[in-house]
Scaffold this motif. Structure first.
Motif, PDB file in Angstrom:
ATOM      1  N   ILE A  47       0.864  -1.192   0.000  1.00  0.00           N
ATOM      2  CA  ILE A  47       0.000   0.000   0.000  1.00  0.00           C
ATOM      3  C   ILE A  47       0.896   1.236   0.000  1.00  0.00           C
ATOM      4  O   ILE A  47       1.759   1.406   0.861  1.00  0.00           O
ATOM      5  N   GLU A  48       0.670   2.072  -0.990  1.00  0.00           N
ATOM      6  CA  GLU A  48       1.503   3.280  -1.110  1.00  0.00           C
ATOM      7  C   GLU A  48       0.803   4.450  -0.427  1.00  0.00           C
ATOM      8  O   GLU A  48      -0.410   4.623  -0.554  1.00  0.00           O
ATOM      9  N   GLN A  49       1.576   5.237   0.275  1.00  0.00           N
ATOM     10  CA  GLN A  49       1.070   6.429   0.943  1.00  0.00           C
ATOM     11  C   GLN A  49       1.182   7.629  -0.012  1.00  0.00           C
ATOM     12  O   GLN A  49       2.242   7.852  -0.599  1.00  0.00           O
ATOM     13  N   PRO A  50       0.086   8.353  -0.173  1.00  0.00           N
ATOM     14  CA  PRO A  50       0.190   9.545  -1.028  1.00  0.00           C
ATOM     15  C   PRO A  50       1.012  10.629  -0.324  1.00  0.00           C
ATOM     16  O   PRO A  50       0.906  10.832   0.878  1.00  0.00           O
ATOM     17  N   THR A  51       1.851  11.281  -1.082  1.00  0.00           N
ATOM     18  CA  THR A  51       2.657  12.370  -0.523  1.00  0.00           C
ATOM     19  C   THR A  51       2.066  13.729  -0.873  1.00  0.00           C
ATOM     20  O   THR A  51       2.285  14.707  -0.164  1.00  0.00           O
ATOM     21  N   GLN A  57      -7.870  11.834  -0.625  1.00  0.00           N
ATOM     22  CA  GLN A  57      -6.899  10.797  -0.948  1.00  0.00           C
ATOM     23  C   GLN A  57      -6.181  10.322   0.319  1.00  0.00           C
ATOM     24  O   GLN A  57      -5.952   9.122   0.502  1.00  0.00           O
ATOM     25  N   PHE A  58      -5.839  11.227   1.191  1.00  0.00           N
ATOM     26  CA  PHE A  58      -5.191  10.857   2.450  1.00  0.00           C
ATOM     27  C   PHE A  58      -6.143  10.042   3.330  1.00  0.00           C
ATOM     28  O   PHE A  58      -5.745   9.048   3.942  1.00  0.00           O
ATOM     29  N   LEU A  64      -7.755   2.532   3.957  1.00  0.00           N
ATOM     30  CA  LEU A  64      -7.200   1.317   3.372  1.00  0.00           C
ATOM     31  C   LEU A  64      -6.197   0.669   4.323  1.00  0.00           C
ATOM     32  O   LEU A  64      -6.213  -0.564   4.523  1.00  0.00           O
ATOM     33  N   LEU A  65      -5.350   1.475   4.938  1.00  0.00           N
ATOM     34  CA  LEU A  65      -4.383   0.957   5.918  1.00  0.00           C
ATOM     35  C   LEU A  65      -5.095   0.348   7.123  1.00  0.00           C
ATOM     36  O   LEU A  65      -4.714  -0.723   7.613  1.00  0.00           O
TER      37      LEU A  65
END
Length: 143
Positions: A47-51, A57-58, A64-65
């Protein structure tokens, strides 16, 4: 040689075999739980974290996490449950094996007792035959 324990021994053997199958099923369930945990841990790592981006989105990423962590907790509980099932199945198998061995031993003791009894009867019959033969030879010599 059939005796009063023969049917009991076969029943106890069947029960023991059933317990062995339960242990195997419990081990398979444990392995499945471990594989599911490994898979869910791998998915968590992917799972990718948005920067950058907007708040939605956050929040979606955080949700999701959280869901993935809940799946991981569920899989960990599944492993604990599967472990307890394996231990319980092994204990039951141990008890069933003890019961089987106990009745098998009693059956063997009864068989040995019967064989000993038959040997004594056979020896007694042979002594009787030998005595009759000896008596006949003695009578033939005297006559």
């Amino acid at each position: 040689m059939k005796n009063k324990y023969s049917s009991l021994v076969s029943v106890k053997k069947n029960i023991m075999k059933h317990s062995e199958r339960l242990v195997q099923k419990a081990n398979i369930s444990l392995e499945n739980a471990k594989m599911a945990l490994q898979e869910s841990l791998g998915q968590l790592q992917n799972i990718e974290q948005p920067t950058i981006g907007n708040i939605s989105q956050f929040l979606a990423s955080r949700e999701l996490l959280e869901r993935q962590r809940a799946i991981i907790r569920h899989n960990e509980e599944w492993i604990e449950y599967a472990n307890s099932e394996v231990l319980e199945a092994k204990e039951q198998l141990k008890r069933d094996m003890t019961e089987y061995e106990k009745f098998k031993y009693l059956e063997l003791q009864l068989i040995e007792k019967e064989i000993h009894k038959q040997k004594r009867l056979e020896a007694k019959d042979l002594d009787e035959v030998a005595l009759m033969a000896h008596t006949r030879k003695t009578k033939e010599r005297v006559a």
